[in-house]
Design an enzyme around this catalytic site. Structure first.
Site, PDB file in Angstrom:
ATOM      1  N   ARG A 150       0.927  -1.212   0.082  1.00  0.00           N
ATOM      2  CA  ARG A 150       0.066   0.024   0.088  1.00  0.00           C
ATOM      3  C   ARG A 150       1.054   1.201   0.056  1.00  0.00           C
ATOM      4  NH1 ARG A 150      -1.773   1.484   4.840  1.00  0.00           N
ATOM      5  NH2 ARG A 150      -2.706  -0.625   5.232  1.00  0.00           N
ATOM      6  N   TYR A 169     -14.596  19.176 -14.663  1.00  0.00           N
ATOM      7  CA  TYR A 169     -15.335  17.696 -14.505  1.00  0.00           C
ATOM      8  C   TYR A 169     -16.290  17.437 -13.866  1.00  0.00           C
ATOM      9  CZ  TYR A 169     -15.299  12.762 -14.019  1.00  0.00           C
ATOM     10  OH  TYR A 169     -15.879  11.475 -14.014  1.00  0.00           O
ATOM     11  N   ASP A 219      -5.336  20.902 -12.549  1.00  0.00           N
ATOM     12  CA  ASP A 219      -5.721  19.483 -13.116  1.00  0.00           C
ATOM     13  C   ASP A 219      -5.230  19.647 -14.881  1.00  0.00           C
ATOM     14  OD1 ASP A 219      -6.911  17.459 -14.524  1.00  0.00           O
ATOM     15  OD2 ASP A 219      -8.778  17.660 -13.242  1.00  0.00           O
ATOM     16  N   LYS A 278      -6.617   8.984 -18.893  1.00  0.00           N
ATOM     17  CA  LYS A 278      -6.797   9.753 -19.958  1.00  0.00           C
ATOM     18  C   LYS A 278      -5.268   9.722 -21.045  1.00  0.00           C
ATOM     19  CE  LYS A 278     -10.474   9.919 -18.231  1.00  0.00           C
ATOM     20  NZ  LYS A 278     -10.717  10.905 -17.187  1.00  0.00           N
TER      21      LYS A 278
HETATM   22  O1  P1T Z   1     -11.940   9.280 -14.091  1.00  0.00           O
HETATM   23  P1  P1T Z   1     -10.642   9.456 -13.208  1.00  0.00           P
HETATM   24  O2  P1T Z   1      -9.545   8.786 -13.424  1.00  0.00           O
HETATM   25  O3  P1T Z   1     -11.154   9.223 -11.744  1.00  0.00           O
HETATM   26  O4  P1T Z   1     -10.396  10.948 -13.363  1.00  0.00           O
HETATM   27  C1  P1T Z   1     -11.470  12.090 -12.957  1.00  0.00           C
HETATM   28  C2  P1T Z   1     -11.046  13.156 -14.048  1.00  0.00           C
HETATM   29  C3  P1T Z   1     -10.490  14.235 -13.250  1.00  0.00           C
HETATM   30  N1  P1T Z   1     -10.142  15.474 -14.069  1.00  0.00           N
HETATM   31  C4  P1T Z   1     -10.577  15.651 -15.561  1.00  0.00           C
HETATM   32  C5  P1T Z   1     -10.278  16.833 -15.934  1.00  0.00           C
HETATM   33  C6  P1T Z   1     -11.354  14.584 -16.095  1.00  0.00           C
HETATM   34  O5  P1T Z   1     -11.673  14.830 -17.253  1.00  0.00           O
HETATM   35  C7  P1T Z   1     -11.657  13.476 -15.185  1.00  0.00           C
HETATM   36  C8  P1T Z   1     -12.534  12.193 -15.818  1.00  0.00           C
HETATM   37  N2  P1T Z   1     -13.075  12.577 -16.867  1.00  0.00           N
HETATM   38  C9  P1T Z   1     -13.832  11.801 -17.803  1.00  0.00           C
HETATM   39  C10 P1T Z   1     -14.129  10.512 -17.193  1.00  0.00           C
HETATM   40  C11 P1T Z   1     -14.586  12.694 -18.810  1.00  0.00           C
HETATM   41  O6  P1T Z   1     -15.105  11.918 -19.833  1.00  0.00           O
HETATM   42  O7  P1T Z   1     -14.673  13.646 -18.730  1.00  0.00           O
END
Ligand code: P1T
Length: 380
Positions: free
Chosen positions: A46, A98, A170, A195
């Site tokens: 962890r 988001y 972000d 992403k």
């Molecule tokens: O899905 P996750 O890995 O938990 O990430 C969240 C997140 C954080 N910041 C931004 C700018 C994001 O676009 C996302 C996740 N976004 C999508 C799943 C989407 O389709 O916009």
């Protein structure tokens, strides 16, 4: 080392016992100790894992950071950042962001006593006006999701440091290939590695990087204590994805620019949100702050009804209707009901996010096929 070389080599070295060039997947939950607390640097998975360490070093290299910690998701990374604050603290955030970040801020942390102000950060005066004596963090998302607004990282970071406030960016929509927030003065950079970094829509992950030792100590404490850590296989997949980040993003952007131009001239399209179009309100800022204009596009139709937008999204053949972005394959989505469905309609609309907005994540397919696909969906 320059960026493309770093994407392949930063923090990476052949594994010591076998000489494996690729970092092995250390599929273990624990590590032998010679005597209590005498070990080779890892005691429990962890807290740390060598595959994860390799990924953290790589992301730190790409973001020009001294420290990086990886998480099991992007929201897991954001959660850890906000947990470094305490009840009574205040955060200023972008108003276009988001939906999952908005939900985390308002549904999890507000009830615990952390305050949030959501402002239009393209107007720096709105950021300044929102600062109060309890403000501890300014949360920037740029380009914003889904309206592709561009926030001046340098200006916001300067203002926050003058006021003794940390700034976090972000950087998910840009990726470090296009934008390096720490070099623009931000204190913290965060990614949904799901992403562009992962790049193949096969793994969920998050990362936080910074040069602030004290802040990163708090993040490491979160990693150890609340445990939203990625598994070694996920770290390996993300590492593997990052090695082609530069060429994937370059091709995606090349395609996105052509699609944005095509949409901009299409008689069925009302408005295209894309920072690479000269009519974008922050076109010059984007050109200054980013290496290129990104591969995310959103647009609205002249027939500005939700029904028509939904019909279009259901009729593309190559653009797949799905949440997420930043993979090699092109995706289409409906922010109002999908990624941003957790934001109340009135708040969405106040920020400019209409129910008929369509979002594209442009991949690396042949652009002629992508344009043909969108054209058919627009005209059918
Ligand atoms: O899905 P996750 O890995 O938990 O990430 C969240 C997140 C954080 N910041 C931004 C700018 C994001 O676009 C996302 C996740 N976004 C999508 C799943 C989407 O389709 O916009």
């Amino acid at each position: 080392m320059k960026f493309n070389t770093k994407a392949i080599h930063a923090g990476q070295k052949p594994e010591e016992t076998s000489g494996a060039v690729m970092p092995p997947i250390f599929q273990t939950s624990t590590y032998v100790q010679k005597a209590p607390n005498q070990h080779l640097g890892y005691d429990y998975a962890r807290v740390g894992n060598p595959t994860r360490t390799a990924l953290e070093k790589l992301i730190a290299g790409l973001e020009e950071a001294t420290f990086c910690a990886c998480f099991s998701s992007g929201v897991g990374a954001i959660d850890a950042i906000i947990k470094t604050l305490k009840p009574g603290d205040h955060v200023i955030s972008t108003n276009d962001l988001y939906g999952g970040t908005y939900r985390l801020f308002t549904s999890v942390f507000e009830p615990y006593g952390i305050g949030f102000s959501f402002v239009d950060m393209t107007d720096i005066q709105q950021v300044e006006a929102a600062i109060n004596p309890n403000t501890r963090l300014i949360w920037i998302e740029t380009p914003t999701n889904p309206l592709l607004r561009i926030i001046d990282i340098q200006a916001v970071a300067e203002m926050s440091s003058q006021n003794g406030i940390l700034s976090a960016v972000d950087n998910t929509f840009a990726s470090p290939y296009l934008q390096q927030p720490l070099l623009l003065g931000a204190d913290i950079v965060m990614h949904s590695t799901t992403k562009y970094l992962g790049g193949h829509s096969d793994v969920i992950g998050g990362a936080v990087a910074s040069n602030h030792e004290e802040f990163m100590e708090k993040i490491r404490f979160q990693v150890k204590t609340t445990g939203a850590v990625p598994g070694p296989m996920d770290c390996y997949l993300t590492l593997r994805g990052i090695k082609t980040l530069h060429i994937r993003v370059e091709r995606s952007v090349e395609n996105a620019k052509k699609i944005a131009l095509f949409l901009n001239e299409h008689d069925k399209v009302e408005h295209v949100h894309y920072p690479g179009l000269p009519n974008h309100p922050q076109f010059e800022l984007a050109a200054r702050q980013m290496k290129d204009s990104g591969a995310m596009i959103s647009f609205s139709l002249k027939d500005n009804t939700i029904e028509r937008a939904v019909q279009l999204m259901a009729s593309t053949k190559i653009f797949t209707l799905a949440e997420s972005l930043g993979g090699v394959e092109s995706l289409i989505s409906h922010p109002a009901s999908m990624t941003h469905g957790s934001i109340p309609k009135a708040i969405r609309e106040k920020a400019g996010l209409s129910d008929s907005l369509i979002r594209l994540s442009v991949g690396i397919e042949d652009v002629e096929d992508l344009i043909h696909d969108v054209d058919l969906a627009l005209t059918s």
